[in-house]
Motif scaffolding. Structure first.
Motif, PDB file in Angstrom:
ATOM      1  N   MET A  55       0.849  -1.193   0.000  1.00 20.50           N
ATOM      2  CA  MET A  55       0.000   0.000   0.000  1.00 20.50           C
ATOM      3  C   MET A  55       0.886   1.244   0.000  1.00 20.50           C
ATOM      4  SD  MET A  55      -2.897  -1.042   2.831  1.00 20.50           S
ATOM      5  CE  MET A  55      -4.125   0.188   2.341  1.00 20.50           C
ATOM      6  N   ARG A  56       0.390   2.304  -0.624  1.00 22.59           N
ATOM      7  CA  ARG A  56       1.121   3.568  -0.567  1.00 22.59           C
ATOM      8  C   ARG A  56       0.934   4.147   0.834  1.00 22.59           C
ATOM      9  NH1 ARG A  56      -0.722   7.708  -4.928  1.00 22.59           N
ATOM     10  NH2 ARG A  56      -1.498   8.937  -3.173  1.00 22.59           N
ATOM     11  N   PRO A  57       2.009   4.534   1.513  1.00 26.65           N
ATOM     12  CA  PRO A  57       1.899   4.919   2.923  1.00 26.65           C
ATOM     13  C   PRO A  57       0.830   5.958   3.239  1.00 26.65           C
ATOM     14  CG  PRO A  57       4.206   4.671   2.333  1.00 26.65           C
ATOM     15  CD  PRO A  57       3.430   4.499   1.067  1.00 26.65           C
ATOM     16  N   ASP A  58       0.728   7.016   2.423  1.00 24.96           N
ATOM     17  CA  ASP A  58      -0.265   8.055   2.711  1.00 24.96           C
ATOM     18  C   ASP A  58      -1.685   7.522   2.546  1.00 24.96           C
ATOM     19  OD1 ASP A  58       0.408   7.934  -0.096  1.00 24.96           O
ATOM     20  OD2 ASP A  58      -0.804   9.730  -0.399  1.00 24.96           O
ATOM     21  N   VAL A  59      -1.866   6.629   1.573  1.00 24.34           N
ATOM     22  CA  VAL A  59      -3.188   6.036   1.334  1.00 24.34           C
ATOM     23  C   VAL A  59      -3.534   5.076   2.470  1.00 24.34           C
ATOM     24  CG1 VAL A  59      -4.523   4.550  -0.225  1.00 24.34           C
ATOM     25  CG2 VAL A  59      -3.038   6.335  -1.157  1.00 24.34           C
ATOM     26  N   ALA A  60      -2.563   4.274   2.893  1.00 22.81           N
ATOM     27  CA  ALA A  60      -2.784   3.338   4.001  1.00 22.81           C
ATOM     28  C   ALA A  60      -3.196   4.086   5.263  1.00 22.81           C
ATOM     29  CB  ALA A  60      -1.521   2.516   4.262  1.00 22.81           C
ATOM     30  N   LEU A  61      -2.524   5.201   5.535  1.00 26.17           N
ATOM     31  CA  LEU A  61      -2.847   5.995   6.723  1.00 26.17           C
ATOM     32  C   LEU A  61      -4.259   6.566   6.631  1.00 26.17           C
ATOM     33  CD1 LEU A  61      -1.886   7.304   9.398  1.00 26.17           C
ATOM     34  CD2 LEU A  61      -1.047   9.227   8.031  1.00 26.17           C
ATOM     35  N   ALA A  62      -4.614   7.087   5.468  1.00 22.87           N
ATOM     36  CA  ALA A  62      -5.953   7.658   5.273  1.00 22.87           C
ATOM     37  C   ALA A  62      -7.034   6.594   5.467  1.00 22.87           C
ATOM     38  CB  ALA A  62      -6.059   8.280   3.882  1.00 22.87           C
ATOM     39  N   ILE A  63      -6.814   5.409   4.887  1.00 21.63           N
ATOM     40  CA  ILE A  63      -7.802   4.328   5.001  1.00 21.63           C
ATOM     41  C   ILE A  63      -7.890   3.831   6.438  1.00 21.63           C
ATOM     42  CG2 ILE A  63      -8.387   1.972   4.281  1.00 21.63           C
ATOM     43  CD1 ILE A  63      -7.087   2.609   1.560  1.00 21.63           C
ATOM     44  N   ALA A  64      -6.732   3.693   7.091  1.00 22.67           N
ATOM     45  CA  ALA A  64      -6.719   3.227   8.485  1.00 22.67           C
ATOM     46  C   ALA A  64      -7.522   4.166   9.378  1.00 22.67           C
ATOM     47  CB  ALA A  64      -5.285   3.102   8.985  1.00 22.67           C
ATOM     48  N   LYS A  65      -7.366   5.463   9.170  1.00 22.75           N
ATOM     49  CA  LYS A  65      -8.115   6.432   9.979  1.00 22.75           C
ATOM     50  C   LYS A  65      -9.619   6.307   9.748  1.00 22.75           C
ATOM     51  CE  LYS A  65      -4.542   9.913  10.747  1.00 22.75           C
ATOM     52  NZ  LYS A  65      -4.030  11.264  10.449  1.00 22.75           N
ATOM     53  N   VAL A  66     -10.016   6.131   8.492  1.00 26.89           N
ATOM     54  CA  VAL A  66     -11.442   5.953   8.178  1.00 26.89           C
ATOM     55  C   VAL A  66     -11.995   4.736   8.909  1.00 26.89           C
ATOM     56  CG1 VAL A  66     -13.054   5.298   6.335  1.00 26.89           C
ATOM     57  CG2 VAL A  66     -11.410   7.134   5.950  1.00 26.89           C
ATOM     58  N   ILE A  67     -11.249   3.642   8.860  1.00 26.06           N
ATOM     59  CA  ILE A  67     -11.724   2.386   9.467  1.00 26.06           C
ATOM     60  C   ILE A  67     -11.763   2.496  10.987  1.00 26.06           C
ATOM     61  CG2 ILE A  67     -11.134  -0.042   9.875  1.00 26.06           C
ATOM     62  CD1 ILE A  67      -9.969  -0.035   6.970  1.00 26.06           C
ATOM     63  N   PHE A  68     -10.640   2.876  11.586  1.00 33.31           N
ATOM     64  CA  PHE A  68     -10.545   2.826  13.049  1.00 33.31           C
ATOM     65  C   PHE A  68     -11.392   3.889  13.749  1.00 33.31           C
ATOM     66  CE2 PHE A  68      -6.526   0.423  12.213  1.00 33.31           C
ATOM     67  CZ  PHE A  68      -6.864  -0.714  12.928  1.00 33.31           C
ATOM     68  N   TYR A  69     -11.706   4.972  13.052  1.00 29.10           N
ATOM     69  CA  TYR A  69     -12.557   6.002  13.647  1.00 29.10           C
ATOM     70  C   TYR A  69     -14.035   5.828  13.277  1.00 29.10           C
ATOM     71  CZ  TYR A  69      -8.452   8.703  15.170  1.00 29.10           C
ATOM     72  OH  TYR A  69      -7.293   9.126  15.787  1.00 29.10           O
ATOM     73  N   SER A  70     -14.350   4.802  12.498  1.00 33.25           N
ATOM     74  CA  SER A  70     -15.751   4.618  12.079  1.00 33.25           C
ATOM     75  C   SER A  70     -16.582   4.078  13.243  1.00 33.25           C
ATOM     76  CB  SER A  70     -15.833   3.660  10.881  1.00 33.25           C
ATOM     77  OG  SER A  70     -15.401   2.364  11.244  1.00 33.25           O
ATOM     78  N   ASP A  71     -17.865   4.401  13.219  1.00 33.03           N
ATOM     79  CA  ASP A  71     -18.800   3.881  14.226  1.00 33.03           C
ATOM     80  C   ASP A  71     -20.124   3.579  13.535  1.00 33.03           C
ATOM     81  OD1 ASP A  71     -20.431   3.247  16.330  1.00 33.03           O
ATOM     82  OD2 ASP A  71     -19.910   4.986  17.558  1.00 33.03           O
ATOM     83  N   HIS A  72     -20.363   2.297  13.295  1.00 32.64           N
ATOM     84  CA  HIS A  72     -21.578   1.877  12.589  1.00 32.64           C
ATOM     85  C   HIS A  72     -22.473   1.026  13.483  1.00 32.64           C
ATOM     86  CE1 HIS A  72     -20.364   3.702   8.851  1.00 32.64           C
ATOM     87  NE2 HIS A  72     -19.151   3.202   9.023  1.00 32.64           N
ATOM     88  N   ARG A  73     -22.402   1.300  14.785  1.00 26.90           N
ATOM     89  CA  ARG A  73     -23.210   0.520  15.717  1.00 26.90           C
ATOM     90  C   ARG A  73     -24.707   0.726  15.494  1.00 26.90           C
ATOM     91  NH1 ARG A  73     -20.373   2.061  21.288  1.00 26.90           N
ATOM     92  NH2 ARG A  73     -20.067   4.002  20.110  1.00 26.90           N
ATOM     93  N   SER A  74     -25.098   1.931  15.114  1.00 32.80           N
ATOM     94  CA  SER A  74     -26.528   2.150  14.863  1.00 32.80           C
ATOM     95  C   SER A  74     -26.964   1.507  13.544  1.00 32.80           C
ATOM     96  CB  SER A  74     -26.859   3.642  14.854  1.00 32.80           C
ATOM     97  OG  SER A  74     -26.155   4.292  13.823  1.00 32.80           O
ATOM     98  N   ASP A  75     -26.029   1.421  12.578  1.00 30.46           N
ATOM     99  CA  ASP A  75     -26.377   0.832  11.274  1.00 30.46           C
ATOM    100  C   ASP A  75     -26.662  -0.666  11.375  1.00 30.46           C
ATOM    101  OD1 ASP A  75     -26.091   3.174   9.561  1.00 30.46           O
ATOM    102  OD2 ASP A  75     -23.955   3.048  10.006  1.00 30.46           O
ATOM    103  N   ILE A  76     -25.861  -1.378  12.166  1.00 29.01           N
ATOM    104  CA  ILE A  76     -26.036  -2.841  12.196  1.00 29.01           C
ATOM    105  C   ILE A  76     -27.391  -3.245  12.768  1.00 29.01           C
ATOM    106  CG2 ILE A  76     -23.553  -3.314  12.295  1.00 29.01           C
ATOM    107  CD1 ILE A  76     -23.938  -4.015  15.298  1.00 29.01           C
ATOM    108  N   THR A  77     -28.019  -2.363  13.531  1.00 31.62           N
ATOM    109  CA  THR A  77     -29.340  -2.688  14.111  1.00 31.62           C
ATOM    110  C   THR A  77     -30.432  -2.712  13.045  1.00 31.62           C
ATOM    111  OG1 THR A  77     -29.904  -0.364  14.574  1.00 31.62           O
ATOM    112  CG2 THR A  77     -28.683  -1.557  16.277  1.00 31.62           C
ATOM    113  N   ARG A  78     -30.119  -2.181  11.850  1.00 33.42           N
ATOM    114  CA  ARG A  78     -31.128  -2.085  10.790  1.00 33.42           C
ATOM    115  C   ARG A  78     -30.951  -3.137   9.693  1.00 33.42           C
ATOM    116  NH1 ARG A  78     -30.610   2.082   7.745  1.00 33.42           N
ATOM    117  NH2 ARG A  78     -28.544   2.798   8.394  1.00 33.42           N
ATOM    118  N   LEU A  79     -29.957  -4.005   9.844  1.00 34.38           N
ATOM    119  CA  LEU A  79     -29.691  -4.973   8.771  1.00 34.38           C
ATOM    120  C   LEU A  79     -30.700  -6.114   8.843  1.00 34.38           C
ATOM    121  CD1 LEU A  79     -27.600  -5.648   6.470  1.00 34.38           C
ATOM    122  CD2 LEU A  79     -26.559  -7.214   8.110  1.00 34.38           C
TER     123      LEU A  79
END
Length: 267
Positions: free
Chosen positions: A184-208
């Motif tokens: 992975m390109r380092p800057d891209v890996a960092l950007a993606i990691a931040k998106v993933i680790f800071y995500s919160d989809h706890r309310s979304d899973i209740t609707r699946l």
């Protein structure tokens, strides 16, 4: 248009193209579709199998990465739906690892009729510890992780891979993971990691609404078992099964256990 979407996500069609069932496998952070190389072939006889790479996962897809677009997991969900639309996929059984599974969940919420059921392997709706919720990481530990990624990405990858993969008696798995991480390109890996680790989809899973099989390895430093219990409790149609594996990538280190866990659900 067809070329651009299938090229963008490096999409491959495998298995039995005449089969009634379609299985789509989605990888997680730091890997690409090769992570499924020991699992996917077990379904080639009875299923049409679709493999793809998330944008930014490797050299092939990084030219399509735009940090403004990929600021949340919903953008990856949109890419999944683009692939489904291009290939005219319906009644898909979606098998997603980690953040790849959560992106599939968000896609299924947007177009529920395109999916028949989901398998989420060591997936998590939220990685950060909060009051009454164990996600696995404190905000301080994530800040430290991102600082390490920024200061020396390849040194970070070589240390992160064995920690997350576990299985120290089989170092080839950590080496393979370090290789795809480092691709992975380092800057891209960092950007993606931040998106993933800071995500919160706890309310979304209740609707699946879909039947969902949660497959969780017994020892996982990235997604503790508490997360799977949380998902089982809050998802309307979830079944939780544990497999006797260690590490966050059981489809690589314990492929047979993963196959045995998901085959009855797929059939």
């Amino acid at each position: 248009m067809i070329m651009s979407i299938l090229t963008r996500n490096n999409v491959r069609l495998l298995g039995n193209q005449q089969a009634d069932k379609t299985l789509v496998f989605a990888h997680g952070f730091g890997t690409d579709q090769t992570a499924w190389s020991e699992v996917a072939p077990a379904f080639f006889d009875d299923c049409r199998v679709v493999l793809f790479d998330y944008v930014g996962a490797n050299e092939k897809t990084v030219p399509f990465f735009n940090p403004k677009k990929y600021r949340q997991l919903y953008s990856y969900a949109d890419d999944i739906l683009d692939i489904f639309e291009e290939l005219d996929l319906k009644d898909v059984i979606f098998v997603g690892h980690s953040a790849g599974g959560m992106s599939g969940t968000l896609a299924a919420l947007q177009e529920p009729t395109w999916f028949s059921r989901l398998v989420l392997l060591n997936a998590s709706p939220c990685y950060v510890n909060e009051e009454n919720y164990t996600g696995g990481f404190s905000t301080e530990s994530l800040d430290d992780l991102f600082a390490q990624m920024e200061s020396n990405f390849h040194a970070w990858a070589s240390g992160f891979a064995p920690m997350v993969m576990a299985n120290p008696d089989r170092p080839q798995f950590a080496s393979a993971f370090a290789k795809t991480l480092s691709a992975m390109r380092p800057d891209v890996a960092l950007a993606i990691a931040k998106v993933i680790f800071y995500s919160d989809h706890r309310s979304d899973i209740t609707r699946l609404p879909h039947q969902t099989l949660l497959v969780q390895g017994k020892v996982d430093i990235a997604v503790p078992v508490d997360v799977s219990y949380y998902m089982e409790k809050h998802m309307p149609n979830a079944i939780l099964t544990f497999i006797n594996t260690e590490g966050h990538l059981p489809h690589i280190s314990g492929a047979q256990e993963v196959i045995q866990a998901i085959r009855p659900f797929v059939n």
